[in-house]
Design an enzyme around this catalytic site. Structure first.
Site, PDB file in Angstrom:
ATOM      1  CD  GLU A  95      -6.512   0.043   5.280  1.00 46.71           C
ATOM      2  OE1 GLU A  95      -5.290   0.264   5.330  1.00 46.71           O
ATOM      3  OE2 GLU A  95      -7.309   0.757   4.645  1.00 46.71           O
ATOM      4  CB  CYS A 103      -3.598   4.831   0.208  1.00 44.14           C
ATOM      5  SG  CYS A 103      -2.136   5.817   0.669  1.00 44.14           S
ATOM      6  CG  HIS A 112      -4.351   3.514   4.779  1.00 46.24           C
ATOM      7  ND1 HIS A 112      -4.080   2.355   4.078  1.00 46.24           N
ATOM      8  CD2 HIS A 112      -3.438   4.426   4.381  1.00 46.24           C
ATOM      9  CE1 HIS A 112      -3.029   2.558   3.294  1.00 46.24           C
ATOM     10  NE2 HIS A 112      -2.631   3.806   3.456  1.00 46.24           N
TER      11      HIS A 112
END
Length: 240
Positions: free
Chosen positions: A219, A113, A217
């Site tokens: 994660e 990002c 994202h």
């Protein structure tokens, strides 16, 4: 003799109102699942003169998400662009040094990002300042006022990214209001949203041993989405 666990540095957010540094645990958990040992890299003041010495102790790097990059000459006070969010010039300066060193030395790196946008800037690329204004008919890349939203991305066949995740489409968790307007020199796009926005890139030259930049994202969904976890697995494997 067992191999040493790779040490993966992750850039931390700037100081919060309690004067502490932090980072969402999902980043660290994804690194641990991949077999790495995570350490935080906080943006300290003054800018650490030994950034290179610190990074030389790492085996890999994650440039994490966060607030917007401060545009050159931007007024960070009341007179600035009100569409910009959570500007942190100190973090910008620190992470530019970190990212530049990683790219120059070939340190295995995953840029996420904001991290992707920062690397694009280092290579001369530009950003859309606010996607709802710049691409009003485009895909929703976050829910108002500031919440994540899922959307698919299409991957370039034959790209390093496609080889890592072993698929040509990905379901992603998106959480950004800026995006790449023009790609930096020496970079090649490897994924796109349905509105054509660049969602990932990698170096056009094979000189860097392992570098991936993604706008979404990974994660946030890596704990249950094997394709997103593969990004962290690939980073740690390259760091051995």
């Amino acid at each position: 003799m067992t191999k040493r666990t790779p040490v993966i540095g992750l850039t931390a957010y700037g100081r919060d109102p309690q004067y502490t540094f932090a980072l969402q645990p999902e980043y660290l958990e994804a690194v641990v699942r991949a077999g790495g040992s995570p350490v935080l890299l906080p943006p300290i003041a003054p800018i650490a003169p030994d950034v290179a010495a610190c990074l030389d102790r790492l085996d890999g790097l994650v440039l994490t998400g966060g607030g917007d990059l401060t545009p050159p000459g931007e007024d960070t006070g009341a007179g600035g662009d009100r569409r910009l969010e959570k500007l942190d010039p100190l973090r910008d300066a620190f992470e530019r040094r970190v990212a530049r060193h990683a790219m120059e030395t070939g340190l295995p790196t995953l840029a996420i990002c904001r991290g992707m946008q920062l690397v694009n800037e280092l290579y001369g690329g530009t950003l859309y300042m606010h996607l709802p204004d710049d691409l009003p008919d485009g895909v929703a890349h976050r829910l108002p006022p500031r919440y994540p939203i899922p959307h698919p991305v299409a991957l370039a066949a034959g790209s390093g990214l496609a080889a890592i995740v072993d698929t040509d489409t990905l379901a992603t968790v998106s959480w950004h209001h800026q995006g790449i307007a023009s790609l930096g020199e020496g970079l090649r796009a490897t994924a796109w949203a349905e509105d054509g926005l660049i969602e990932a890139f990698e170096p056009a030259s094979p000189d860097h041993p392992w570098f991936q930049a993604v706008q979404w994202h990974p994660e946030m969904s890596a704990a249950y989405d094997v394709n997103q976890q593969r990004l962290f697995d690939g980073l740690v494997a390259a760091a051995f």
